[in-house]
Scaffold this motif. Structure first.
Motif, mmCIF file in Angstrom:
data_model
loop_
_atom_site.group_PDB
_atom_site.id
_atom_site.type_symbol
_atom_site.label_atom_id
_atom_site.label_comp_id
_atom_site.label_asym_id
_atom_site.label_seq_id
_atom_site.Cartn_x
_atom_site.Cartn_y
_atom_site.Cartn_z
ATOM 1 N N GLU A 158 -5.899 -4.818 -2.602
ATOM 2 C CA GLU A 158 -4.948 -5.116 -1.529
ATOM 3 C C GLU A 158 -5.313 -4.386 -0.233
ATOM 4 N N TYR A 168 -4.043 -2.391 -6.209
ATOM 5 C CA TYR A 168 -3.963 -1.564 -5.006
ATOM 6 C C TYR A 168 -5.302 -1.527 -4.268
ATOM 7 N N ASP A 169 -6.373 -1.281 -4.994
ATOM 8 C CA ASP A 169 -7.688 -1.176 -4.359
ATOM 9 C C ASP A 169 -8.051 -2.468 -3.630
ATOM 10 N N LEU A 198 0.836 -1.212 0.000
ATOM 11 C CA LEU A 198 0.000 0.000 0.000
ATOM 12 C C LEU A 198 0.868 1.258 0.000
ATOM 13 N N THR A 252 2.784 1.295 -3.957
ATOM 14 C CA THR A 252 2.082 1.166 -5.234
ATOM 15 C C THR A 252 1.616 2.495 -5.815
ATOM 16 N N PRO A 253 1.097 3.450 -5.035
ATOM 17 C CA PRO A 253 0.683 4.709 -5.666
ATOM 18 C C PRO A 253 1.794 5.403 -6.452
ATOM 19 N N GLY A 281 -4.064 4.961 2.939
ATOM 20 C CA GLY A 281 -4.345 3.575 2.584
ATOM 21 C C GLY A 281 -4.344 2.666 3.792
ATOM 22 N N GLN A 306 -3.765 -0.135 -10.304
ATOM 23 C CA GLN A 306 -4.820 0.494 -9.509
ATOM 24 C C GLN A 306 -5.817 -0.551 -9.013
#
Length: 266
Positions: free
Chosen positions: A203, A200-201, A174, A177-178, A249, A197
């Motif tokens: 995870e 990420y969402d 988290l 990744t962004p 996150g 994306q």
């Protein structure tokens, strides 16, 4: 032959070829949701799941750093490293299903980890598709074995497994990744950025599942969650937690700052 869930998990762990592993994982998750598999059962998972001959596994210090530039080389290296993580994550999810059946866990526990296994398999597919679009494939580059080393370190105790794998290693995803998504967008690779994306969402949800069951198990054992987590991380995770943290996150996943900040470097 119809497996109970633990035996079905073992059937995933025993498959070496990535595409077959992913297909089997998705099929078992579908069977569980549809109640075609409804018993938990028990199994004795191997210390290590079956692995393909490639990629070559090296110590983490020998795996080259991945930098995203205008060409495809850096993006391939990044996507390959992430695909390796996701394939390990498929096995980690099924391992937690099969390994800890002696804990007398509720069905909700298995619902959650089957969901994680299903989503991790889809994440691998997303990344494999992006590698193919760039003229590459999983196995083309070396990778390291850090995730499974964490699994071996925590194979004796579900609480330790939850402390380290979802709440340290996946939480780290988290954090990083962004920035990867931004770099991919900056070099015009919108498709890879979109894949990350999605990952990420979902995870965030995986970390939240780890937090939920860590808290549940602490309550069952009469333990305070924050100091118990910190003690387990100090014991079973090598090194300190790395800044910077993605506070938003982590908060969305239910990880309080007062858990992880005291263990941070710097």
């Amino acid at each position: 032959m119809q497996f109970a869930l633990a035996g079905a998990a073992l059937a995933v762990l025993d498959v070496a070829e990535p595409e077959r592993k992913v297909r089997r994982s998705l099929a078992i998750a579908s069977d569980w949701r549809a109640l075609r598999i409804h018993e938990i059962g028990s199994a004795a998972p191997p210390d290590r799941p079956a692995r393909p001959d490639r990629p070559e596994l090296l110590p983490a210090t020998r795996v080259k750093k991945r930098r995203i530039g205008p060409g495809a080389t850096g993006r391939i290296a990044l996507l390959h490293a992430l695909a390796h993580i996701e394939l390990n994550a498929v096995d980690l999810a099924w391992d937690i299903v099969a390994r800890f059946t002696g804990e007398d866990l509720p069905r909700d526990f298995y619902d959650d980890w089957v969901q994680v296994a299903d989503e991790e398999a889809r994440h691998f597919e997303l990344l494999a598709d992006r590698l193919a679009a760039l003229g590459a494939a999983y196995g083309d580059l070396p990778a390291h074995d850090g995730l499974w080393e964490a699994a071996l370190e925590t194979k004796h105790d579900l609480l330790a497994r939850l402390a380290v794998v979802p709440l340290v290693l996946e939480a780290r995803g988290l954090d990083v990744t962004p920035a990867m998504i931004e770099k991919l967008q900056a070099v015009g690779d919108a498709d890879s950025a979109a894949a990350l994306q999605v990952i990420y969402d979902e995870e965030i949800g995986h970390v939240a599942i780890g937090r939920r069951w860590f808290q549940w198990l602490c309550e069952r054992r009469g333990l305070e969650p924050a100091p118990t987590w910190q003690a387990l991380v100090r014991k079973h995770f090598r090194g300190q937690l790395k800044r910077p943290f993605n506070e938003a996150g982590r908060q969305q996943a239910g990880l309080p700052q007062d858990w992880y900040v005291p263990l941070a470097d710097g």
